[in-house]
Design a protein around this motif. Structure first.
Motif, mmCIF file in Angstrom:
data_model
loop_
_atom_site.group_PDB
_atom_site.id
_atom_site.type_symbol
_atom_site.label_atom_id
_atom_site.label_comp_id
_atom_site.label_asym_id
_atom_site.label_seq_id
_atom_site.Cartn_x
_atom_site.Cartn_y
_atom_site.Cartn_z
ATOM 1 N N PRO A 159 24.609 54.020 43.338
ATOM 2 C CA PRO A 159 23.282 54.316 42.743
ATOM 3 C C PRO A 159 22.676 55.391 43.885
ATOM 4 O O PRO A 159 22.798 55.179 45.242
ATOM 5 N N GLY A 160 22.070 56.417 43.534
ATOM 6 C CA GLY A 160 21.319 57.473 44.246
ATOM 7 C C GLY A 160 22.441 58.559 44.635
ATOM 8 O O GLY A 160 21.821 59.425 45.401
ATOM 9 N N VAL A 161 23.573 58.532 44.206
ATOM 10 C CA VAL A 161 24.580 59.430 44.610
ATOM 11 C C VAL A 161 25.324 59.763 43.477
ATOM 12 O O VAL A 161 25.940 59.078 42.621
ATOM 13 N N LYS A 162 25.367 61.196 43.267
ATOM 14 C CA LYS A 162 26.028 62.024 42.379
ATOM 15 C C LYS A 162 27.840 61.898 42.300
ATOM 16 O O LYS A 162 28.112 61.769 43.313
ATOM 17 N N PRO A 163 28.141 61.457 41.030
ATOM 18 C CA PRO A 163 29.558 61.163 41.123
ATOM 19 C C PRO A 163 30.507 62.703 41.446
ATOM 20 O O PRO A 163 29.780 63.932 41.717
ATOM 21 N N GLY A 164 31.762 62.479 41.905
ATOM 22 C CA GLY A 164 32.399 63.554 42.229
ATOM 23 C C GLY A 164 32.314 64.104 43.666
ATOM 24 O O GLY A 164 32.682 62.914 44.553
ATOM 25 N N LYS A 165 32.197 65.138 44.184
ATOM 26 C CA LYS A 165 32.399 65.496 45.808
ATOM 27 C C LYS A 165 31.104 64.744 46.539
ATOM 28 O O LYS A 165 31.544 64.351 47.612
ATOM 29 N N GLN A 166 29.937 64.541 46.002
ATOM 30 C CA GLN A 166 28.942 63.703 46.741
ATOM 31 C C GLN A 166 29.282 62.334 47.042
ATOM 32 O O GLN A 166 29.038 61.863 48.132
ATOM 33 N N THR A 167 29.973 61.813 46.102
ATOM 34 C CA THR A 167 30.290 60.369 46.411
ATOM 35 C C THR A 167 31.606 60.263 47.343
ATOM 36 O O THR A 167 31.502 59.434 48.072
ATOM 37 N N ASP A 178 37.615 58.923 42.426
ATOM 38 C CA ASP A 178 38.102 59.243 41.050
ATOM 39 C C ASP A 178 38.132 57.739 40.235
ATOM 40 O O ASP A 178 37.963 57.850 39.122
ATOM 41 N N ASP A 179 38.432 56.609 41.087
ATOM 42 C CA ASP A 179 38.704 55.377 40.246
ATOM 43 C C ASP A 179 37.292 55.099 39.647
ATOM 44 O O ASP A 179 37.184 54.328 38.700
ATOM 45 N N MET A 180 36.375 55.222 40.450
ATOM 46 C CA MET A 180 34.955 54.647 40.144
ATOM 47 C C MET A 180 34.561 55.570 38.853
ATOM 48 O O MET A 180 33.993 55.274 37.849
ATOM 49 N N LYS A 181 34.864 56.955 38.873
ATOM 50 C CA LYS A 181 34.393 57.685 37.853
ATOM 51 C C LYS A 181 35.257 57.477 36.559
ATOM 52 O O LYS A 181 34.601 57.583 35.635
ATOM 53 N N ARG A 182 36.588 57.168 36.641
ATOM 54 C CA ARG A 182 37.353 56.874 35.535
ATOM 55 C C ARG A 182 36.898 55.616 35.061
ATOM 56 O O ARG A 182 37.118 55.444 33.676
ATOM 57 N N ASN A 183 36.488 54.614 35.671
ATOM 58 C CA ASN A 183 35.709 53.159 35.023
ATOM 59 C C ASN A 183 34.395 53.225 34.789
ATOM 60 O O ASN A 183 33.937 52.257 34.657
ATOM 61 N N GLY A 184 33.716 54.430 34.806
ATOM 62 C CA GLY A 184 32.402 54.576 34.460
ATOM 63 C C GLY A 184 31.632 54.091 35.482
ATOM 64 O O GLY A 184 30.159 53.393 35.308
#
Length: 458
Positions: free
Chosen positions: A366-374, A356-362
């Protein structure tokens, strides 16, 4: 006399090696040039000396000469696994019946309880999210709980002391005497906590951790002397065995440092953002996932549970776990350490929050989709790196028993081959060196390493 000469030569060799290290001498000069760092180091040393002085001040109402009769209380404590470990953590104050006999272990116990409550009780979970104010409240609760733990451990310690050396009690063990001694032990532990907080605020390093480490290191000369005495009382070849023990101890220290420093770096790419004439992001950073994220906590939890079978002494279960060098004792301890390593790592590492922190900060891996896969990717990495970390941690936990059983090393010296003592020493030294290095690098001096900085291995 030969034994004292051997111990003196060992420490002399260490001192000479340190003194002839030009890089170390230059670093010490640079540390002295930085006024703030110099004051902090001297302040820390001064408070640690006060702590060591209190470890030799005997509780009023106890005759120290009576404690030394019949081999002394220290010899009786060393024969008990739990009491021997407590004596190591207190720097010998436990066996000296000193005012600092209980050390900081009641505070550590209270901290663990509060930390666990912060994971399970909503009221404490809310305080953890309140930032600085919540942290102050948690610290206050920890202090109150520390006093509660001391109210239980203080009379228990006095009762055990009376059972071991009743002649040492000048005024007997009436209720008033026990209450007075308990208050002194409470005051001693609270004073140690105050020293630790002052070291953290105005000194260098973490105060409580440094106090524990100094207590452990203070027992090293005594333990080494006991080992040398035991070796010289055996047949020929004692000097060679002693050298092999010291070499093995050095190798164990190096392996433990590698365990503490080992990290798996997960690359994170941040998207480019242009605000006005400035560009933000667009750089690759790393998330350092430690192979031993749980640190020393699994061993503490496992050893706490291993004392339960001792309550059933005389039964089949109690006899099977009576000796800390026995197979079932060490096998169970190793399994518990591995289990608690996974349990504690799962509690302190939250892949969902990291994603969530990574997604919030953009940011994204690499090679992994944001969200559940991350979340699944980070969780998979932690599961994989925790396995070798937990196995190595289990090996560290049983190393003292292996050293005693297969090498014949004395129990007091075997504590330095593994367990909580070794991990605490290595962890505290590395953390303190990192703080010192940060001061040196801020003033444009060389760090503590010839090349690079003190950092995790990967």
């Amino acid at each position: 006399m030969n034994q004292y000469i051997v111990v003196g030569l060992v420490f002399l060799v260490v001192i000479v090696l340190l003194a002839t290290n030009k890089k170390l001498v230059e670093t010490l000069k640079n540390m002295y040039k930085i006024e703030e760092l110099r004051k902090r180091v001297f302040y820390t040393i001064g408070l640690l000396l006060i702590y060591r002085l209190g470890s030799f001040i005997v509780i009023p109402g106890v005759n120290p000469e009576a404690l030394s009769q019949g081999g002394g209380l220290a010899s009786q404590v060393e024969g008990n696994g739990l009491l021997g470990l407590l004596d190591v953590f207190s720097g010998g104050a436990f066996s000296n019946a000193a005012i600092f006999a209980l050390g900081v272990m009641p505070y550590i116990t209270a901290s663990i309880i509060i930390q666990l409550m912060g994971m399970m009780v909503p009221y404490f979970q809310k305080m953890q999210k309140e930032g600085e104010s919540g942290r102050r409240k948690m610290n206050q609760w920890t202090r109150f709980l520390t006093i509660g733990v001391l109210l239980l451990q203080g009379p228990a310690y006095i009762a055990n002391l009376y059972a071991q050396a009743s002649d040492a009690f000048v005024y007997g063990n009436s209720f008033g005497v026990v209450a007075m001694m308990t208050l002194i032990l409470i005051a001693g532990t609270m004073f140690i906590m105050w020293l630790g907080e002052k070291i953290t605020d105005k000194g260098i390093g973490n105060g409580i951790s440094l106090i524990i480490m100094i207590g452990i290191v203070a027992r090293l000369p005594h333990a080494l002397l006991a080992e040398v005495n035991a070796r010289f009382q055996t047949s020929s070849g004692s000097a060679i065995m002693l050298i092999l023990e010291l070499v093995l101890l050095f190798l164990v220290f190096m392996a433990t440092i590698a365990l503490v420093q080992a990290v798996r770096k997960v690359p994170v790419q941040y998207a480019k953002r242009i605000v006005g004439n400035k560009q933000y992001g667009g750089v690759r950073q790393y998330i350092p996932l430690k192979m031993n994220a749980a640190n020393v906590m699994p061993i503490i939890f496992a050893q706490a549970l291993m004392f339960i079978p001792a309550l059933f002494s005389g039964s089949a279960v109690g006899n099977a776990f009576a000796s800390m060098t026995g197979f079932w004792y060490n096998f169970t301890l190793a399994v518990l350490v591995i289990a608690f390593t996974y349990f504690y790592t799962a509690i302190i590492i939250n892949p969902q929050m990291m994603a969530d922190d990574m997604k919030r900060n953009g940011g994204f891996i690499p090679g992994v989709k944001p969200g559940k896969q991350t979340v699944n990717y980070i969780d998979t990495i932690m599961t994989r790196i925790t396995l070798p970390g937990s196995i190595f941690l289990a090996l560290v936990a049983i190393m003292p028993a292996l050293a005693m059983k297969f090498l014949g090393i004395q129990q007091s010296f075997a504590y330095f081959y593994g367990g909580t003592s070794l991990l605490i020493m290595v962890g505290v030294v590395l953390d303190t060196l990192k703080q010192i290095e940060s001061y040196l690098l801020m003033r444009h001096y060389d760090g503590l390493m010839k090349t690079g900085r003190i950092q995790g291995r990967h």
